[in-house]
Scaffold this motif. Structure first.
Motif, mmCIF file in Angstrom:
data_model
loop_
_atom_site.group_PDB
_atom_site.id
_atom_site.type_symbol
_atom_site.label_atom_id
_atom_site.label_comp_id
_atom_site.label_asym_id
_atom_site.label_seq_id
_atom_site.Cartn_x
_atom_site.Cartn_y
_atom_site.Cartn_z
ATOM 1 N N LEU A 60 0.051 17.031 -0.792
ATOM 2 C CA LEU A 60 -0.220 15.645 -1.200
ATOM 3 C C LEU A 60 0.439 14.658 -0.250
ATOM 4 O O LEU A 60 -0.164 13.657 0.137
ATOM 5 N N GLU A 61 1.679 14.944 0.174
ATOM 6 C CA GLU A 61 2.354 13.979 1.051
ATOM 7 C C GLU A 61 1.592 13.815 2.355
ATOM 8 O O GLU A 61 1.518 12.724 2.922
ATOM 9 N N GLY A 62 0.973 14.913 2.838
ATOM 10 C CA GLY A 62 0.162 14.833 4.057
ATOM 11 C C GLY A 62 -1.045 13.924 3.844
ATOM 12 O O GLY A 62 -1.341 13.050 4.674
ATOM 13 N N GLU A 63 -1.717 14.111 2.691
ATOM 14 C CA GLU A 63 -2.911 13.283 2.404
ATOM 15 C C GLU A 63 -2.534 11.811 2.297
ATOM 16 O O GLU A 63 -3.204 10.929 2.827
ATOM 17 N N LEU A 64 -1.414 11.561 1.609
ATOM 18 C CA LEU A 64 -1.005 10.160 1.403
ATOM 19 C C LEU A 64 -0.513 9.546 2.714
ATOM 20 O O LEU A 64 -0.740 8.361 2.982
ATOM 21 N N GLN A 65 0.146 10.391 3.541
ATOM 22 C CA GLN A 65 0.640 9.859 4.826
ATOM 23 C C GLN A 65 -0.526 9.476 5.737
ATOM 24 O O GLN A 65 -0.431 8.487 6.473
ATOM 25 N N ASP A 66 -1.619 10.233 5.643
ATOM 26 C CA ASP A 66 -2.814 9.862 6.426
ATOM 27 C C ASP A 66 -3.270 8.458 6.046
ATOM 28 O O ASP A 66 -3.661 7.663 6.907
ATOM 29 N N ILE A 67 -3.216 8.159 4.765
ATOM 30 C CA ILE A 67 -3.647 6.820 4.299
ATOM 31 C C ILE A 67 -2.644 5.768 4.767
ATOM 32 O O ILE A 67 -3.002 4.733 5.337
ATOM 33 N N ALA A 68 -1.342 6.044 4.566
ATOM 34 C CA ALA A 68 -0.300 5.075 4.952
ATOM 35 C C ALA A 68 -0.337 4.788 6.457
ATOM 36 O O ALA A 68 -0.139 3.655 6.902
ATOM 37 N N PHE A 69 -0.628 5.844 7.218
ATOM 38 C CA PHE A 69 -0.633 5.755 8.677
ATOM 39 C C PHE A 69 -1.656 4.740 9.189
ATOM 40 O O PHE A 69 -1.493 4.136 10.246
ATOM 41 N N GLU A 70 -2.730 4.576 8.405
ATOM 42 C CA GLU A 70 -3.807 3.665 8.828
ATOM 43 C C GLU A 70 -3.573 2.225 8.370
ATOM 44 O O GLU A 70 -4.368 1.350 8.675
ATOM 45 N N THR A 71 -2.504 1.961 7.607
ATOM 46 C CA THR A 71 -2.354 0.596 7.077
ATOM 47 C C THR A 71 -1.846 -0.348 8.160
ATOM 48 O O THR A 71 -1.111 0.040 9.078
ATOM 49 N N GLU A 72 -2.223 -1.620 7.982
ATOM 50 C CA GLU A 72 -1.779 -2.665 8.905
ATOM 51 C C GLU A 72 -0.244 -2.787 8.849
ATOM 52 O O GLU A 72 0.415 -2.966 9.876
ATOM 53 N N ARG A 117 0.854 -1.208 0.000
ATOM 54 C CA ARG A 117 0.000 0.000 0.000
ATOM 55 C C ARG A 117 0.883 1.249 0.000
ATOM 56 O O ARG A 117 0.633 2.205 -0.731
ATOM 57 N N ALA A 118 1.924 1.227 0.835
ATOM 58 C CA ALA A 118 2.826 2.400 0.881
ATOM 59 C C ALA A 118 3.522 2.574 -0.469
ATOM 60 O O ALA A 118 3.700 3.702 -0.939
ATOM 61 N N TYR A 119 3.903 1.478 -1.116
ATOM 62 C CA TYR A 119 4.555 1.598 -2.433
ATOM 63 C C TYR A 119 3.642 2.284 -3.453
ATOM 64 O O TYR A 119 4.085 3.118 -4.249
ATOM 65 N N ILE A 170 3.681 5.855 -2.640
ATOM 66 C CA ILE A 170 4.981 6.447 -3.034
ATOM 67 C C ILE A 170 4.981 6.745 -4.538
ATOM 68 O O ILE A 170 5.444 7.798 -4.983
ATOM 69 N N LYS A 171 4.459 5.804 -5.337
ATOM 70 C CA LYS A 171 4.380 6.053 -6.789
ATOM 71 C C LYS A 171 3.591 7.334 -7.051
ATOM 72 O O LYS A 171 4.010 8.194 -7.818
ATOM 73 N N LYS A 172 2.440 7.438 -6.381
ATOM 74 C CA LYS A 172 1.592 8.613 -6.609
ATOM 75 C C LYS A 172 2.332 9.890 -6.201
ATOM 76 O O LYS A 172 2.330 10.888 -6.929
ATOM 77 N N LEU A 173 3.014 9.851 -5.057
ATOM 78 C CA LEU A 173 3.721 11.038 -4.562
ATOM 79 C C LEU A 173 4.840 11.447 -5.519
ATOM 80 O O LEU A 173 4.958 12.609 -5.911
#
Ligand code: T3D
Length: 265
Positions: free
Chosen positions: A233-245, A210-212, A215-218
């Motif tokens: 954008l990095e803030g928005e994507l980090q919010d998503i990454a932060f919630e991953t298992e 998921r993080a990869y 990262i591609k999008k960023l």
């Protein structure tokens, strides 16, 4: 995903899906069927959760020799190819599917990668080359301009001056030279190529998928935007990454002094 393609071999090993272009008698030149099949396979790989890394490669002694010039001539005289810009859109489908796929795509290049085959390798997120690799922006040799995103990818990878040289002179760039100028991530001796590709792909397939994707999008979005936009954008994507298992488990693993095991979710 289906595996009964006419010109593609599909092999899955754990989370690594290898797509092999398979017309070795013409060094994997693209006819219409191969382009369509590749578009379909890449799109299917993007949807398949069991796939966590895609390797694109060629059968036999080459990655690919570009557009099949025999079928181009035949298509032109039969009227099947009316305008070339319409035909090139088939390649755009492949390029966009690679770039939009939320997981890593590696081109594994041995032997020649010419014309559109070279540019499809450049569309991939990373490239590994054998030391017998030959990258050729062959378009100018037949009086054409680089297509399939070549005019976009080349200067971003190697700089404007080198991109001009490769596109205008259409000379071969060897695997070691490609590594030196940043066209490929690494170049290995041909006898180590298969194992090095397998290890590289396996490592990515075992990573935080998921993080990869984020990262591609960023990275691809940031190449086109200003700092302010990229920071947002990095803030928005980090919010998503932060919630991953994977993120949550990896932090626990660090604190428990053991290596993380990513599940891709
Ligand atoms: O349609 C559109 O949308 C336009 C877009 C075009 C995009 C492009 O890709 S333009 C560039 C097209 N590609 C080329 O111009 C490259 C043509 N091929 C070559 O210059 C050389 O074959 C290579 C430098 C790639 C490799 O040379 P070498 O000496 O290692 O191999 P070879 O002996 O030339 O080729 C082996 C066989 O593959 C040979 O067939 P044969 O004689 O054994 O029956 C050769 O004709 C065939 N082959 C190689 N490339 C192509 C091809 N057949 C059809 N189309 C090819 N592109």
């Amino acid at each position: 995903m289906r595996t009964d393609f006419q010109h593609l071999l599909i092999h899955q090993d754990g989370g690594v899906l290898t797509i092999t272009m398979n017309r070795p008698e013409v060094l994997n030149a693209f006819n219409s069927a191969l382009i369509d099949e590749l578009g379909e396979a890449v799109e299917a790989a993007a949807q398949d959760e069991a796939v966590r890394c895609v390797v694109l490669t060629g059968a036999g002694r080459a990655f690919g020799s570009g557009q099949d010039l025999r079928s181009l001539v035949e298509g032109r005289s039969s009227g099947a190819i009316s305008t070339v810009s319409e035909h090139v859109q088939k390649y755009h489908r492949v390029v966009l599917a690679i770039r939009n796929m939320p997981k890593p795509v590696i081109a594994a290049v041995r032997g020649v990668a010419a014309g559109i085959s070279c540019n499809i390798a450049l569309a991939c997120d990373m490239r590994i080359a054998a030391d017998d690799a030959r990258f050729i922006e062959a378009f100018a040799r037949i009086g054409l301009v680089p297509d399939g995103g070549g005019g976009y990818f080349l200067p971003r990878l190697v700089g404007v001056g080198k991109a001009m040289e490769m596109a205008m002179l259409a000379d071969e760039v060897s695997g070691p030279e490609a590594e030196r100028i940043g066209l490929v991530n690494k170049c290995v001796p041909v006898e180590e190529f298969e194992e090095a590709t397998r290890a590289f792909a396996q490592r990515l397939a075992n990573g935080p998928t998921r993080a990869y994707g984020l990262i591609k999008k960023l990275i691809y979005t940031s190449a086109e935007s200003d700092l302010q936009t990229s920071l947002r954008l990095e803030g928005e994507l980090q919010d998503i990454a932060f919630e991953t298992e994977d993120h949550q488990n990896a932090v626990v693993a660090f604190l428990q002094k053991r290596p993380p095991k990513y599940k891709g979710r």
